[in-house]
Structures are given as C-alpha cells and as structure tokens.
Design a protein around this motif. Structure first.
Motif, PDB file in Angstrom:
ATOM      1  N   LEU A 169      -5.004  -3.519   4.336  1.00 38.53           N
ATOM      2  CA  LEU A 169      -3.511  -3.717   4.739  1.00 38.53           C
ATOM      3  C   LEU A 169      -2.918  -5.037   4.399  1.00 38.53           C
ATOM      4  CD1 LEU A 169      -3.454  -2.387   8.603  1.00 38.53           C
ATOM      5  CD2 LEU A 169      -3.203  -0.992   6.397  1.00 38.53           C
ATOM      6  N   ASP A 170      -3.562  -5.964   4.298  1.00 38.06           N
ATOM      7  CA  ASP A 170      -3.182  -7.350   3.719  1.00 38.06           C
ATOM      8  C   ASP A 170      -2.979  -7.262   2.253  1.00 38.06           C
ATOM      9  OD1 ASP A 170      -3.254  -8.461   6.280  1.00 38.06           O
ATOM     10  OD2 ASP A 170      -5.120  -9.594   6.065  1.00 38.06           O
ATOM     11  N   SER A 225       1.990  -0.683  13.888  1.00 32.14           N
ATOM     12  CA  SER A 225       2.853  -0.362  14.783  1.00 32.14           C
ATOM     13  C   SER A 225       2.252   0.742  15.839  1.00 32.14           C
ATOM     14  CB  SER A 225       4.089   0.125  14.095  1.00 32.14           C
ATOM     15  OG  SER A 225       3.873   1.191  13.186  1.00 32.14           O
ATOM     16  N   ASP A 284      -0.285  -5.299   1.320  1.00 34.87           N
ATOM     17  CA  ASP A 284       0.914  -5.925   1.945  1.00 34.87           C
ATOM     18  C   ASP A 284       1.738  -4.776   2.738  1.00 34.87           C
ATOM     19  OD1 ASP A 284       2.745  -7.956   2.670  1.00 34.87           O
ATOM     20  OD2 ASP A 284       3.956  -7.801   0.816  1.00 34.87           O
ATOM     21  N   LEU A 285       1.224  -4.163   3.589  1.00 37.58           N
ATOM     22  CA  LEU A 285       1.928  -3.106   4.194  1.00 37.58           C
ATOM     23  C   LEU A 285       2.248  -3.426   5.605  1.00 37.58           C
ATOM     24  CD1 LEU A 285      -0.393   0.250   3.650  1.00 37.58           C
ATOM     25  CD2 LEU A 285       1.636  -0.626   2.754  1.00 37.58           C
ATOM     26  N   ARG A 286       3.281  -2.956   6.153  1.00 36.32           N
ATOM     27  CA  ARG A 286       3.579  -3.523   7.480  1.00 36.32           C
ATOM     28  C   ARG A 286       4.123  -2.080   8.211  1.00 36.32           C
ATOM     29  NH1 ARG A 286       3.766  -8.832   8.016  1.00 36.32           N
ATOM     30  NH2 ARG A 286       3.709 -10.146   6.161  1.00 36.32           N
ATOM     31  N   ASP A 287       4.294  -2.217   9.589  1.00 34.11           N
ATOM     32  CA  ASP A 287       4.653  -1.084  10.263  1.00 34.11           C
ATOM     33  C   ASP A 287       3.751   0.170  10.098  1.00 34.11           C
ATOM     34  OD1 ASP A 287       6.246   0.291  12.150  1.00 34.11           O
ATOM     35  OD2 ASP A 287       7.756   0.874  10.697  1.00 34.11           O
ATOM     36  N   SER A 343      -3.782  -6.627  14.469  1.00 35.50           N
ATOM     37  CA  SER A 343      -3.091  -6.928  13.554  1.00 35.50           C
ATOM     38  C   SER A 343      -1.664  -6.702  13.637  1.00 35.50           C
ATOM     39  CB  SER A 343      -3.562  -6.053  12.232  1.00 35.50           C
ATOM     40  OG  SER A 343      -2.865  -6.258  11.009  1.00 35.50           O
ATOM     41  N   ASP A 344      -0.966  -7.445  13.138  1.00 31.04           N
ATOM     42  CA  ASP A 344       0.665  -7.248  13.449  1.00 31.04           C
ATOM     43  C   ASP A 344       1.357  -6.467  12.311  1.00 31.04           C
ATOM     44  OD1 ASP A 344       0.568  -9.022  11.380  1.00 31.04           O
ATOM     45  OD2 ASP A 344       1.665 -10.804  12.217  1.00 31.04           O
ATOM     46  N   ARG A 345       0.305  -5.975  11.392  1.00 32.42           N
ATOM     47  CA  ARG A 345       0.867  -4.986  10.511  1.00 32.42           C
ATOM     48  C   ARG A 345       0.932  -3.518  11.004  1.00 32.42           C
ATOM     49  NH1 ARG A 345       1.049  -6.918   5.332  1.00 32.42           N
ATOM     50  NH2 ARG A 345       0.189  -9.062   5.032  1.00 32.42           N
TER      51      ARG A 345
END
Length: 269
Positions: A87-88, A119, A91-94, A115-117
């Motif tokens: 995921l890092d 949701s 560079d994925l989020r949510d 992980s804060d990535r």
C-alpha cells in the motif's frame, strides 16, 4: 486487467509481489485471495471493477501460481506486513481491504497493524482465530469432491474433474497447496494470539459469512465479529465458503456498500 510486479523491501529482505488491477478509477480496493489461489477471486475483482467506480488491486500471495516466495516469508503476520508495504509502494489511501478465507486472515492481520491508508475491512468467511467448539475443517486431506461439498451451498454447480488437468496445472495446484500449508502454520489455520490483536483494531470492520459454509461455520463468523470492536456481522443465505464465486451478485453490494459508507476521500456514490 493489468498485471504488474512490485519489488518490496522489509527488514527481512526484498521480494517481488505480482498484482492484478481491475478498473481504472474510483475507490481503491485491496482484494486478498484464499487458499484456492488467485482464480477464486479474479472474476469477482473484475465484476467489482466493472460495475462500481473502483480500482481493484488483487495481489498473488508469494508462492502461489508459480510466483517466488522468499524463505523468510512463512506466516500470515509477515505477509500482512508485506501488503502494508505494498500500500505504501502504490501510495494508496482510503483503501477498502477485502479478504476471503486465509485472505480474510491476512486482512485481519493487516487491520491489526493499524495502517492509516485503510478506511475499512471486510472479512469474508475468514479463518485465523481459535473458537472453542467450532473447529476449522482440515481440508488438506480432502479430495476435490469432498472439499467442494464443504465449500458450497450447492456443490453440484461446481463440479471439478481432476483428471482433466494438465501436468502443469497439477504442478501449480501442488505448489499452491504446499504454500497454503506453510502460511497456515502449526495451529490448523489459526493463530491463538490473533484475537488479542483484533481487540485493538480501530478500522470499521464487516464480517460477511456464507450461511452454508461447512469449513468455518456461521457461529465461528459471529465469534470473529465479536473479536473486533464494533464490527458488523452479515449472514449471506444460500452460499458457502466462497461467496465471491458462488453468489457474487449477493456479495458485491455488501462489499461495496460497506466500503462506500466508510470512504473518507471521495464523494459517496
């Protein structure tokens, strides 16, 4: 579908991870397959990418389908760290994480990393915890027909003829089986310490369960939901251990609606 390979670096060393991408825009999903291999999840990944505004990333667990597995990667906890690194790297989020069977166990371990990535997390007929009185079926000694009877609500629709396989396909199946046994560990597809980690999960979590599953029964699923703070439980009628294969039309809105409800960085659909 687009296939890419990513070189990831952990404290133990480097490894290559193969990732299939379905869909071109929308909410990012990380779909984690079970012990049957990537093919048990690929059609559902395509369906999600086609019918919803979603980008669906489906990694092949190292060691499956001819991919390389480094010697240091032997357990689900470390594999979850691999996917946190993925995921890092992407560079994925949510990200909405969805996993079936041992993929659900990986998803649970990934949630426990915090992980804060991520949701939301959806566990679909996951293994990984120990529930007294509700053992996980020992599938390693079963024939394909016996496994089908435990896996599906209506196994007649999923008949499998091993004699039709080529030698190459047999070799892949044997390697997948050995890889699954490696990741399953010494406690019969469960980690006695997982429940303690799940008690600290802060991500919105849905536990979705095929009501006819005879590998891990519905009460096992309810116990899984109880292990995660504020987790929701959803029983899926008329389906077994592989809802994404047996009743994808039923699972799709369940997975999408939960992910969409907890998305943080885009307008609701």
């Amino acid at each position: 579908m687009t296939r890419t390979t990513h070189i990831l670096t952990l404290d133990q060393g480097t490894l290559d991870v193969t990732v299939d991408l379905h869909g071109r825009q929308g909410h990012p999903f990380l779909l984690l397959h079970g012990g049957g291999g990537p093919q048990t999840l690929a059609p559902f990944a395509g369906l999600l990418g086609e019918q919803r505004p979603a980008r669906v990333f489906s990694p092949v667990h190292p060691g499956f389908d001819g991919t390389a597995r480094p010697d240091w990667l032997t357990d689900v906890t470390t594999l979850a760290r691999v996917y946190a690194q993925l995921l890092d790297a992407l560079d994925l989020r949510d990200v909405a994480v969805v996993g079936n069977s041992i993929g659900g166990w990986i998803a649970a371990e990934l949630a426990a990393l915090g992980s804060d990535r991520i949701s939301s997390v959806t566990l679909v007929n996951a293994v990984g915890i120990h529930v007294p009185g509700h053992p996980i079926a020992d599938t390693f000694g079963l024939t394909p027909i016996e496994l089908s009877r435990l896996s599906f609500h209506d196994p007649s629709k999923f008949r499998f003829d091993p004699s039709a396989l080529s030698e190459a396909q047999r070799a892949v199946m044997a390697t997948n089986r050995a890889t699954l046994q490696m990741y399953a560990g010494p406690h019969a597809m469960a980690d006695p310490t997982l429940a303690e980690r799940l008690a600290k999960v802060a991500h919105p979590t849905l536990v979705a369960w095929g009501a006819s599953d005879q590998i891990v029964d519905a009460d096992y699923g309810r116990a899984y939901a109880q292990a995660v703070p504020d987790a929701e439980f959803r029983l899926l009628p008329g389906t077994g251990h592989l809802p994404q294969s047996e009743t994808p039309g039923q699972l799709l809105p369940v997975v999408w609606d939960f992910a969409d409800a907890h998305a943080t960085s885009r307008p609701r659909s």
